[in-house]
Scaffold this active site. Structure first.
Site, PDB file in Angstrom:
ATOM      1  N   ASP A  18      33.458  42.764  42.087  1.00  0.00           N
ATOM      2  CA  ASP A  18      33.242  41.930  40.912  1.00  0.00           C
ATOM      3  C   ASP A  18      32.635  40.612  41.359  1.00  0.00           C
ATOM      4  O   ASP A  18      32.988  40.088  42.427  1.00  0.00           O
ATOM      5  CB  ASP A  18      34.561  41.673  40.166  1.00  0.00           C
TER       6      ASP A  18
ATOM      7  N   GLU B  79      31.391  36.558  40.135  1.00  0.00           N
ATOM      8  CA  GLU B  79      31.301  35.468  39.162  1.00  0.00           C
ATOM      9  C   GLU B  79      30.004  34.738  39.451  1.00  0.00           C
ATOM     10  O   GLU B  79      29.596  34.595  40.611  1.00  0.00           O
ATOM     11  CB  GLU B  79      32.499  34.525  39.283  1.00  0.00           C
TER      12      GLU B  79
ATOM     13  N   HIS C 205      38.789  36.664  35.009  1.00  0.00           N
ATOM     14  CA  HIS C 205      37.467  36.152  35.371  1.00  0.00           C
ATOM     15  C   HIS C 205      37.459  35.493  36.744  1.00  0.00           C
ATOM     16  O   HIS C 205      36.588  34.662  37.015  1.00  0.00           O
ATOM     17  CB  HIS C 205      36.932  35.176  34.311  1.00  0.00           C
TER      18      HIS C 205
ATOM     19  N   ASP D 234      39.763  40.510  39.068  1.00  0.00           N
ATOM     20  CA  ASP D 234      39.064  41.485  38.233  1.00  0.00           C
ATOM     21  C   ASP D 234      38.783  42.779  38.984  1.00  0.00           C
ATOM     22  O   ASP D 234      38.858  43.879  38.417  1.00  0.00           O
ATOM     23  CB  ASP D 234      37.747  40.889  37.724  1.00  0.00           C
TER      24      ASP D 234
END
Length: 598
Positions: free
Chosen positions: A30, A32, A171, A176
């Site tokens: 994942d 960001e 998040h 995540d």
């Protein structure tokens, strides 16, 4: 084809069997980022979890300095601020470490296109090579497996709650990724209940493939990984569908996955109870066997070649004043035939093209040598010599008949030139629709005449033996008798092919000639054999007969006109690939001549 070489099924490769899910190492990742576009945004955090067979093997997490301010909206969403990433490493040091962590694995992400696109963009900017990982998208799987009654949407947070994930997504990249691991395992459990056990099946999974269709995949388990024909059968052993492939097992397996999109095939698989394989010595044998089986059984799920016997012919009749007639079969009546045509409409177009130029009578009444009838409209228009009234003698009419016969069997130039001139006149008068109709009739004529001129020599030859080198070594040998494939085999690499060829000829099927000009096989089979004989690298070994084509035959006109027509539309002739030359056999060989293979 009794002399065909028997091939034994070979051990399926690991790739063919598929990769069992319990042997796959997944790296669930994942990211960001500072925004939604990899062009204008940068990565701010990478989190990943490595798992195999339900066991966590390792984790990867780091903040990334994006080199630009993080928008306030993103900071509120992720909790990552400029201050937090100020001392973090840049992506040029983080990405190589992540790629090493993920080496040899399958990448998994929720809404995978987003994360994978950012990773690929960063790899490209750094001048690195993207490893080409296989990818699984849990969001895609969830859309196939989770109903609206279970969850209002397919967001990661919603799915994590549905499946009771140990980590709540917030998040932050690692959290995540950890939640996505639990979602992945829950989804894999669901597809496992539907019979999905390999990575390849997981990647291609779609709800469009019914559970009933997936349950039938065991039918492919014992099929050979060899070239040949496969027959789907129902519970009463009636053929439902006949197909051909260079690898029977691999091809049949696709009928139970999302790669098969045809609705009728899903219906067929639901009915099928067994699959019969027929291993063939050569691809040509497989094509011919498929055609013969379809013609014999007419399986309801086959759409092509179900009624090849329905081809029609144009006949130049034998009577005092011959005429052109569209017929369903060739008879031994001394008449001249041309064809085969794929439909009656095509045959009628060809007849109309000849009538445009050659003033043959078009009435169907029987006539005596002495005409006693009255003239028709065509005679008044000058398009018929009116033999029915006695205005045209049998000798004069014979000259007209000879022009038609030449156009059908030999020199077609004067007919083509006259029709092209008439088309030009019509176009010059802006009668484009009429010119188009004339063009279609002309193409129907030259295609059929060229086809007839190709088939006739092979159909009349008692035996043709030819060979072509196989890429892996050895030779592919074909024996054809009166246009029918009588035997085929392959030779071992490095072996002398001549003893094999002699044995093939001795054991080949005895074939009786057809009624000329029809071959002893279905015309479509003879077309397939001709295409093989005309393919690059084919050598003629023995020809009993004469294989020639007329110097000014219809093939040359077809080759000239077809490209102009293809500029507007792709049109294939009956049993032919578009654009294939029809007038050039691989060589004209005199009766009885033979050749050796080096």
């Amino acid at each position: 084809m009794p002399a065909s070489k028997v091939q034994h099924a070979i051990q399926a490769t690991f790739d063919d069997l598929g990769t069992p899910l319990h042997d796959v190492t997944f790296v669930v990742v994942d990211l960001e980022t500072t925004g939604g576009s990899p062009v204008a945004s940068e990565i701010t955090e990478v989190g990943a979890v490595k798992v195999r067979a339900g066991e966590v093997l390792g984790e990867f997490q780091t903040l990334v300095n994006p080199g630009l301010p993080i928008p306030a909206f993103i900071s509120v969403l992720t909790g990552i601020t400029d201050r937090m990433v100020a001392s973090a490493p840049r992506i040029d040091s983080v990405l190589p470490s992540f790629l090493e962590f993920a080496k040899g694995s399958v990448l998994v992400a929720h809404n995978a296109p987003f994360d994978i696109t950012f990773l690929k963009a960063a790899t490209s900017r750094l001048g690195l090579e993207w490893p080409g990982h296989a990818v699984v998208d849990t969001a895609h799987l969830a859309r196939q497996l989770v109903t609206r009654d279970e969850a209002p949407n397919r967001k990661l947070g919603t799915l994590a709650q549905l499946f009771g994930a140990a980590t709540t997504p917030d998040h932050r990249a690692l959290h995540d990724a950890q939640a996505t691991v639990d979602v992945l395992h829950a989804l894999m459990g669901r597809v496992g209940n539907l019979g999905v056990t390999t990575l390849e099946e997981l990647q291609s999974f779609t709800s469009r493939v019914s559970p009933q269709q997936r349950r039938k995949r065991f039918l492919a388990d014992n099929l050979p990984s060899a070239p040949g024909v496969y027959i789907f059968k129902d519970g009463q052993q009636r053929p439902l569908y006949v197909g051909t492939s260079v690898d029977i097992r691999r091809r049949v397996r696709t009928y139970f996955t999302s790669s098969e999109q045809r609705t009728r095939m899903a219906e067929m698989v639901g009915i099928a109870e067994s699959i019969t394989p027929i291993v063939c010595a050569t691809p040509l044998e497989a094509e011919v066997r498929e055609l013969r089986l379809i013609a014999e059984h007419k399986p309801r799920y086959n759409r092509r070649s179900r009624f090849p016997e329905k081809a029609v012919w144009v006949k130049l009749t034998v009577e005092p004043f011959p005429r052109l007639s569209v017929v369903k079969e060739v008879r031994d009546d001394g008449a001249q035939y041309v064809g085969p045509f794929g439909s009656r409409n095509q045959a009628q177009d060809a007849v109309a093209a000849l009538h445009e130029v050659v003033p043959l009578r078009q009435c169907t009444v029987r006539m005596s040598v002495r005409g006693t009838g009255s003239a028709c409209v065509l005679a008044e228009m000058g398009r018929c010599g009116a033999p029915c009234t006695g205005a045209q003698s049998p000798e004069s009419y014979d000259e007209v008949v000879q022009r038609a016969a030449d156009a059908l069997s030999g020199d077609v130039r004067h007919v083509v030139e006259a029709l092209e001139e008439r088309m030009s006149v019509l176009a010059g008068r802006e009668r484009f629709e009429d010119a188009g109709h004339l063009r279609d009739r002309l193409m129907a004529l030259v295609r059929a005449a060229a086809r007839a001129q190709r088939i006739r020599p092979l159909a009349a030859s008692p035996e043709v033996v030819a060979a072509r080198r196989v890429e892996q070594g050895g030779w592919e040998i074909v024996c054809v008798r009166f246009g029918r494939l009588a035997a085929t085999t392959t030779t071992a690499p490095g072996a002398d092919p001549m003893p094999v060829i002699e044995a093939l000829r001795v054991g080949a099927e005895d074939v009786l000639p057809g009624i000329a000009p029809a071959p002893a096989a279905l015309p479509e089979e003879t077309e397939k054999v001709l295409r093989w004989l005309e393919s690059p690298g084919v050598r003629m070994v023995h020809v009993d007969g004469e294989w020639t084509c007329p110097m000014h035959g219809a093939g040359g006109a077809r080759d000239r006109l077809e490209p102009m027509l293809r500029a507007r539309e792709e049109v294939a002739g009956f049993g032919e690939a578009p654009g294939r030359s029809l007038h050039r056999p691989p060589g004209a060989v005199a009766s009885g001549r033979s050749g050796r293979l080096g």
